[in-house]
Design an enzyme around this catalytic site. Sequence first.
Site, mmCIF file in Angstrom:
data_model
loop_
_atom_site.group_PDB
_atom_site.id
_atom_site.type_symbol
_atom_site.label_atom_id
_atom_site.label_comp_id
_atom_site.label_asym_id
_atom_site.label_seq_id
_atom_site.Cartn_x
_atom_site.Cartn_y
_atom_site.Cartn_z
ATOM 1 N N HIS A 85 -3.811 -13.982 -4.416
ATOM 2 C CA HIS A 85 -3.334 -12.899 -3.531
ATOM 3 C C HIS A 85 -2.120 -13.349 -2.708
ATOM 4 C CE1 HIS A 85 -4.749 -9.023 -1.317
ATOM 5 N NE2 HIS A 85 -3.432 -9.183 -1.179
ATOM 6 N N ARG A 142 -4.765 -3.994 -5.830
ATOM 7 C CA ARG A 142 -6.072 -4.461 -5.378
ATOM 8 C C ARG A 142 -6.943 -4.643 -6.609
ATOM 9 N NH1 ARG A 142 -3.997 -5.563 -1.238
ATOM 10 N NH2 ARG A 142 -4.480 -4.781 0.858
ATOM 11 N N GLU A 157 -12.501 -11.267 -3.879
ATOM 12 C CA GLU A 157 -11.689 -12.393 -3.382
ATOM 13 C C GLU A 157 -12.455 -13.144 -2.291
ATOM 14 O OE1 GLU A 157 -7.883 -10.794 -2.270
ATOM 15 O OE2 GLU A 157 -7.557 -9.966 -4.259
HETATM 16 P P1 NAP Z 1 2.620 3.529 -0.803
HETATM 17 O O1 NAP Z 1 4.040 3.551 -0.383
HETATM 18 O O2 NAP Z 1 1.628 4.324 -0.052
HETATM 19 O O3 NAP Z 1 2.575 3.966 -2.360
HETATM 20 C C1 NAP Z 1 1.397 4.188 -3.040
HETATM 21 C C2 NAP Z 1 1.694 4.827 -4.397
HETATM 22 O O4 NAP Z 1 0.467 4.916 -5.120
HETATM 23 C C3 NAP Z 1 2.268 6.237 -4.307
HETATM 24 O O5 NAP Z 1 3.285 6.385 -5.249
HETATM 25 C C4 NAP Z 1 1.083 7.116 -4.641
HETATM 26 O O6 NAP Z 1 1.537 8.341 -5.229
HETATM 27 C C5 NAP Z 1 0.350 6.231 -5.657
HETATM 28 N N1 NAP Z 1 -1.061 6.578 -5.813
HETATM 29 C C6 NAP Z 1 -1.994 6.771 -4.853
HETATM 30 N N2 NAP Z 1 -3.176 7.090 -5.409
HETATM 31 C C7 NAP Z 1 -2.996 7.087 -6.738
HETATM 32 C C8 NAP Z 1 -3.832 7.346 -7.863
HETATM 33 N N3 NAP Z 1 -5.121 7.681 -7.707
HETATM 34 N N4 NAP Z 1 -3.299 7.258 -9.090
HETATM 35 C C9 NAP Z 1 -2.003 6.928 -9.257
HETATM 36 N N5 NAP Z 1 -1.163 6.684 -8.251
HETATM 37 C C10 NAP Z 1 -1.645 6.763 -7.009
HETATM 38 O O7 NAP Z 1 2.045 2.044 -0.815
HETATM 39 P P2 NAP Z 1 2.857 0.676 -0.936
HETATM 40 O O8 NAP Z 1 3.398 0.265 0.388
HETATM 41 O O9 NAP Z 1 3.773 0.743 -2.109
HETATM 42 O O10 NAP Z 1 1.634 -0.341 -1.239
HETATM 43 C C11 NAP Z 1 0.760 -0.115 -2.307
HETATM 44 C C12 NAP Z 1 -0.435 -1.067 -2.235
HETATM 45 O O11 NAP Z 1 -0.059 -2.370 -2.654
HETATM 46 C C13 NAP Z 1 -1.031 -1.300 -0.848
HETATM 47 O O12 NAP Z 1 -1.890 -0.250 -0.442
HETATM 48 C C14 NAP Z 1 -1.769 -2.619 -1.023
HETATM 49 O O13 NAP Z 1 -3.115 -2.391 -1.408
HETATM 50 C C15 NAP Z 1 -1.011 -3.297 -2.176
HETATM 51 N N6 NAP Z 1 -0.307 -4.523 -1.717
HETATM 52 C C16 NAP Z 1 -0.639 -5.721 -2.269
HETATM 53 C C17 NAP Z 1 0.029 -6.865 -1.857
HETATM 54 C C18 NAP Z 1 -0.292 -8.202 -2.446
HETATM 55 O O14 NAP Z 1 -0.171 -9.206 -1.742
HETATM 56 N N7 NAP Z 1 -0.652 -8.283 -3.706
HETATM 57 C C19 NAP Z 1 1.033 -6.808 -0.888
HETATM 58 C C20 NAP Z 1 1.327 -5.554 -0.353
HETATM 59 C C21 NAP Z 1 0.657 -4.421 -0.773
HETATM 60 P P3 NAP Z 1 0.668 9.693 -5.164
HETATM 61 O O15 NAP Z 1 0.186 9.801 -3.740
HETATM 62 O O16 NAP Z 1 1.607 10.751 -5.587
HETATM 63 O O17 NAP Z 1 -0.451 9.508 -6.136
HETATM 64 C C1 8YV Z 2 -1.596 -9.697 2.404
HETATM 65 C C2 8YV Z 2 -1.660 -7.302 1.348
HETATM 66 O O1 8YV Z 2 -2.142 -10.597 1.514
HETATM 67 O O2 8YV Z 2 -0.359 -6.128 2.915
HETATM 68 C C3 8YV Z 2 -1.300 -6.082 2.111
HETATM 69 O O3 8YV Z 2 -1.950 -5.051 1.900
HETATM 70 O O4 8YV Z 2 -2.480 -7.259 0.499
HETATM 71 C C4 8YV Z 2 -0.957 -8.594 1.599
HETATM 72 O O5 8YV Z 2 0.291 -8.379 2.152
HETATM 73 C C5 8YV Z 2 -2.567 -9.329 3.438
HETATM 74 O O6 8YV Z 2 -2.055 -8.388 4.300
HETATM 75 C C6 8YV Z 2 -3.051 -10.526 4.258
HETATM 76 O O7 8YV Z 2 -4.005 -10.115 5.189
#
Ligand code: NAP
Ligand code: 8YV
Length: 307
Positions: A280, A233, A262
């Site tokens: 994104h 994010r 965004e």
């Molecule tokens: P997840 O399985 O909950 O993993 C989150 C990781 O972040 C864990 O390893 C957690 O470990 C770590 N974390 C949390 N707080 C932290 C901190 N303050 N400092 C360092 N590490 C920290 O989540 P995920 O499914 O992998 O998804 C992660 C994020 O990616 C989502 O929440 C979303 O915002 C983003 N995302 C973006 C897109 C995109 O389109 N660009 C798509 C999907 C997801 P600890 O709890 O041990 O700290």
């Molecule tokens: C998408 C994301 O862009 O899953 C998330 O957290 O950031 C992305 O997969 C979003 O969900 C679209 O609404």
Amino acid sequence: MPKQPLLILGPLMPYLIEELGKKYEIEKLYEEKDALGFLQANAGRFEAAVTSTFTGLKADMIDLLTAVKIVSSFGVGTDSLDVAYANKKGIKIANTPDVLNEDTANMAITLLLASTRDIVANDRFVREGRWAKGEAAPLALGIEGKKVGLVGLGRIGSVIADKLLAFGCEVVYHTRNKKPDVPFRHYENLVEMAGDCAALIAILPGGDATQGVISREVLQAIGPQGTFINVARGTVVDEVALVELLKSKKLGRAGLDVFVDEPNAPTELFALDNVVLQPHMGSATVETRKAMADRVVSNLDNYFAAK
Ligand code: NAP
Ligand code: 8YV
């Protein structure tokens, strides 16, 4: 049997609207001229609602959803949803984890390769005729054998780690809790990890708890030869510092999929050759978005089947 009424809070992909419409009596709140008036008159009809990470779910909306017990959200991130308040009001929140791991990880790898190999700048170099005029493009950077630090090693971070191994990278990570079962070095200190790495990839949740975790100091530690990738994010990084350091080349390169405001990315980045920008798109493939949509539907179905 009559279909269950379902309130859709914001725009969704057409496929998802279609699938929801097959099973539920859908009402699109965002198409109502007077959404507040509509809710005041009709909220009691809806036990279920659908939102997305884009539309979110804030406390003022939760207060209006007087009969809702389940909100199914499109996306894995919950930073735009007030989950704690919803739960306190007896509303369950469902999201779409896992199905987007591979494509979001692929975006991280794509941005890492595109940034280090100057793909976008070199594409421009060819199109502008500079190659044809005899100019030489500067040498890029390799990732083979390099140390790459993951900030976050959850569902998506773990998939990125596996893919980095296939590129011959050494993976290290920073999380709040050291994982007992992974072969990668854990750093308690993020600045120290950034200083040791050729590239840093942010893949942790957004929201207040992670605001600015990738600080100016962390970005400076990545340094002029280093690369910063953000598929998490925009809020997890000090974006003002990020822009300044990229402009002055005190941070070498960046690949950014996400931004603080965004759909606005900082315009100062547009002129820079050392940054690759995406709107994104981490999960935005036909295949993954369909899987996410199917998960939104199955989360609702499971709620109604099992309560
Ligand atoms: P997840 O399985 O909950 O993993 C989150 C990781 O972040 C864990 O390893 C957690 O470990 C770590 N974390 C949390 N707080 C932290 C901190 N303050 N400092 C360092 N590490 C920290 O989540 P995920 O499914 O992998 O998804 C992660 C994020 O990616 C989502 O929440 C979303 O915002 C983003 N995302 C973006 C897109 C995109 O389109 N660009 C798509 C999907 C997801 P600890 O709890 O041990 O700290
Ligand atoms: C998408 C994301 O862009 O899953 C998330 O957290 O950031 C992305 O997969 C979003 O969900 C679209 O609404």
